[in-house]
Motif scaffolding. Structure first.
Motif, PDB file in Angstrom:
ATOM      1  N   UNK A 111       1.173  -3.468  -1.442  1.00 52.36           N
ATOM      2  CA  UNK A 111       2.438  -3.608  -0.730  1.00 52.36           C
ATOM      3  C   UNK A 111       3.165  -4.844  -1.237  1.00 52.36           C
ATOM      4  N   UNK A 112       4.410  -4.653  -1.583  1.00 52.11           N
ATOM      5  CA  UNK A 112       5.211  -5.771  -2.060  1.00 52.11           C
ATOM      6  C   UNK A 112       6.321  -5.287  -2.970  1.00 52.11           C
ATOM      7  N   UNK A 113       7.059  -6.204  -3.515  1.00 47.73           N
ATOM      8  CA  UNK A 113       8.153  -5.885  -4.422  1.00 47.73           C
ATOM      9  C   UNK A 113       7.568  -5.228  -5.676  1.00 47.73           C
ATOM     10  N   UNK A 138      -4.928   4.594 -28.584  1.00 48.32           N
ATOM     11  CA  UNK A 138      -4.111   5.420 -27.700  1.00 48.32           C
ATOM     12  C   UNK A 138      -2.780   4.727 -27.439  1.00 48.32           C
ATOM     13  N   UNK A 139      -1.665   5.486 -27.450  1.00 48.10           N
ATOM     14  CA  UNK A 139      -0.343   4.859 -27.238  1.00 48.10           C
ATOM     15  C   UNK A 139      -0.232   4.048 -25.950  1.00 48.10           C
ATOM     16  N   UNK A 140      -0.981   4.458 -24.917  1.00 47.23           N
ATOM     17  CA  UNK A 140      -0.913   3.753 -23.638  1.00 47.23           C
ATOM     18  C   UNK A 140      -1.983   2.674 -23.514  1.00 47.23           C
ATOM     19  N   UNK A 141      -2.681   2.375 -24.610  1.00 45.60           N
ATOM     20  CA  UNK A 141      -3.696   1.328 -24.557  1.00 45.60           C
ATOM     21  C   UNK A 141      -3.057   0.020 -24.119  1.00 45.60           C
ATOM     22  N   UNK A 142      -3.721  -0.663 -23.203  1.00 52.01           N
ATOM     23  CA  UNK A 142      -3.165  -1.903 -22.672  1.00 52.01           C
ATOM     24  C   UNK A 142      -2.322  -1.706 -21.437  1.00 52.01           C
ATOM     25  N   UNK A 143      -2.093  -0.440 -21.034  1.00 45.88           N
ATOM     26  CA  UNK A 143      -1.252  -0.152 -19.868  1.00 45.88           C
ATOM     27  C   UNK A 143      -2.111  -0.038 -18.608  1.00 45.88           C
ATOM     28  N   UNK A 144      -1.587  -0.530 -17.502  1.00 50.59           N
ATOM     29  CA  UNK A 144      -2.173  -0.341 -16.182  1.00 50.59           C
ATOM     30  C   UNK A 144      -1.137   0.349 -15.317  1.00 50.59           C
ATOM     31  N   UNK A 145      -1.584   1.270 -14.471  1.00 46.52           N
ATOM     32  CA  UNK A 145      -0.671   2.039 -13.640  1.00 46.52           C
ATOM     33  C   UNK A 145      -0.925   1.742 -12.169  1.00 46.52           C
ATOM     34  N   UNK A 146       0.149   1.487 -11.449  1.00 45.50           N
ATOM     35  CA  UNK A 146       0.072   1.112 -10.050  1.00 45.50           C
ATOM     36  C   UNK A 146       1.146   1.842  -9.241  1.00 45.50           C
ATOM     37  N   UNK A 147       0.962   1.863  -7.924  1.00 47.45           N
ATOM     38  CA  UNK A 147       2.005   2.303  -7.001  1.00 47.45           C
ATOM     39  C   UNK A 147       2.304   1.132  -6.077  1.00 47.45           C
ATOM     40  N   UNK A 148       3.527   0.660  -6.099  1.00 46.53           N
ATOM     41  CA  UNK A 148       3.959  -0.410  -5.208  1.00 46.53           C
ATOM     42  C   UNK A 148       4.713   0.177  -4.028  1.00 46.53           C
ATOM     43  N   UNK A 221      -3.436  -6.320   3.530  1.00 45.53           N
ATOM     44  CA  UNK A 221      -4.753  -6.561   2.952  1.00 45.53           C
ATOM     45  C   UNK A 221      -4.625  -6.759   1.457  1.00 45.53           C
ATOM     46  N   UNK A 222      -3.503  -6.253   0.900  1.00 49.76           N
ATOM     47  CA  UNK A 222      -3.281  -6.424  -0.516  1.00 49.76           C
ATOM     48  C   UNK A 222      -3.290  -7.877  -0.903  1.00 49.76           C
ATOM     49  N   UNK A 223      -2.739  -8.755  -0.093  1.00 46.16           N
ATOM     50  CA  UNK A 223      -2.714 -10.166  -0.438  1.00 46.16           C
ATOM     51  C   UNK A 223      -3.788 -10.947   0.293  1.00 46.16           C
ATOM     52  N   UNK A 224      -4.168 -10.493   1.463  1.00 50.42           N
ATOM     53  CA  UNK A 224      -5.138 -11.252   2.243  1.00 50.42           C
ATOM     54  C   UNK A 224      -6.555 -10.967   1.827  1.00 50.42           C
ATOM     55  N   UNK A 225      -6.796  -9.779   1.249  1.00 49.46           N
ATOM     56  CA  UNK A 225      -8.162  -9.412   0.915  1.00 49.46           C
ATOM     57  C   UNK A 225      -8.398  -9.319  -0.580  1.00 49.46           C
ATOM     58  N   UNK A 226      -7.662  -8.448  -1.256  1.00 45.93           N
ATOM     59  CA  UNK A 226      -7.924  -8.295  -2.679  1.00 45.93           C
ATOM     60  C   UNK A 226      -6.663  -8.336  -3.523  1.00 45.93           C
ATOM     61  N   UNK A 227      -5.550  -8.715  -2.945  1.00 42.64           N
ATOM     62  CA  UNK A 227      -4.334  -8.851  -3.721  1.00 42.64           C
ATOM     63  C   UNK A 227      -3.703  -7.548  -4.109  1.00 42.64           C
ATOM     64  N   UNK A 228      -4.179  -6.436  -3.550  1.00 45.98           N
ATOM     65  CA  UNK A 228      -3.649  -5.134  -3.957  1.00 45.98           C
ATOM     66  C   UNK A 228      -2.402  -4.822  -3.162  1.00 45.98           C
TER      67      UNK A 228
END
Length: 228
Positions: A111-113, A138-148, A221-228
């Motif tokens: 949760x966040x911007x 792989x073309x996407x090597x180095x990429x991480x995918x998230x949902x904010x 919990x994203x910031x208080x527990x694991x930053x997610x």
């Protein structure tokens, strides 16, 4: 801000080789709009349950609301994973650093911007690091995918965006068209064919969201527990 379809308003807009704006499925074919929207709807359902159960008279505050919203969102994803219509959804890590997958592609949510991911959410998990190490070509090597996700003042989900991270920074922020989505139906098992229905949440400008976690004692919990 220009007028137009929400999905055309990108904070970051790299172009593919064909000169078109990158979409989630341009990174990986499994990351379809329908699947990403369904995951966001599951998160909305979890947040809605947390808001419904929020009770300051027994000690609830913004911190407990954030913890419950995160946990309930994880629960909805885990419960739906592998069921009819969600065969593509899986859970990689059911623990504190919850991670799920869409068609085998790992993702996390926070949760966040969406344009300013937290430090912890920008770090590759052990599973992601293994993929990064094994797939240098792989073309996407180095990429991480998230949902904010962004929330309104009551904690309910306001909007959600697919975020593609490269070198810890958002390369693409793609708002998910939740307002236009069909109601969510989750068939839990043969004994409960009626499923669960979720109306599309309202979608607004995420800049109206209170992203100052100081107001929530580090809020979600994203910031208080694991930053997610």
């Amino acid at each position: 801000m220009t007028n137009g379809h929400p999905v055309d308003i990108l904070l970051k807009m790299p172009e593919s080789g064909e000169g078109t704006i990158m979409r989630p499925w341009d990174y990986h074919g499994e990351l379809t709009e329908e699947r990403l929207v369904k995951v966001a709807q599951l998160l909305a359902l979890g947040r809605g349950n947390a808001v419904d159960r929020f009770d300051p008279t027994i000690g609830d505050d913004n911190w407990t609301l954030g913890v419950c919203a995160y946990n309930y969102g994880c629960f909805q994803i885990a419960r739906a994973a592998g069921t009819l219509g969600f065969e593509w959804l899986g859970v990689i890590d059911p623990g504190k650093h919850f991670q799920f997958s869409i068609g085998g592609v790992p993702l996390r949510f926070w949760r966040g911007d969406p344009s300013e991911p937290t430090t912890k959410i920008s770090v590759a998990t052990p599973f992601e690091q293994l993929l990064l190490d094994l797939e240098p070509g792989v073309p996407t090597a180095g990429m991480l995918f998230r949902i904010g996700v962004t929330a309104d003042v009551d904690g309910a989900l306001l909007g959600a965006s697919f975020v593609a991270l490269r070198n810890d920074q958002p390369e693409v922020v793609w708002p998910l068209p939740l307002a236009e989505a069909q109601p969510l139906i989750v068939l839990l098992d043969d004994a409960r064919p009626e499923g669960l229905e979720l109306l599309p949440p309202s979608v607004g400008d995420h800049r109206n969201d209170d992203d100052d976690d100081d107001d929530e004692r580090d809020g979600d919990i994203g910031s208080s527990s694991d930053g997610a």
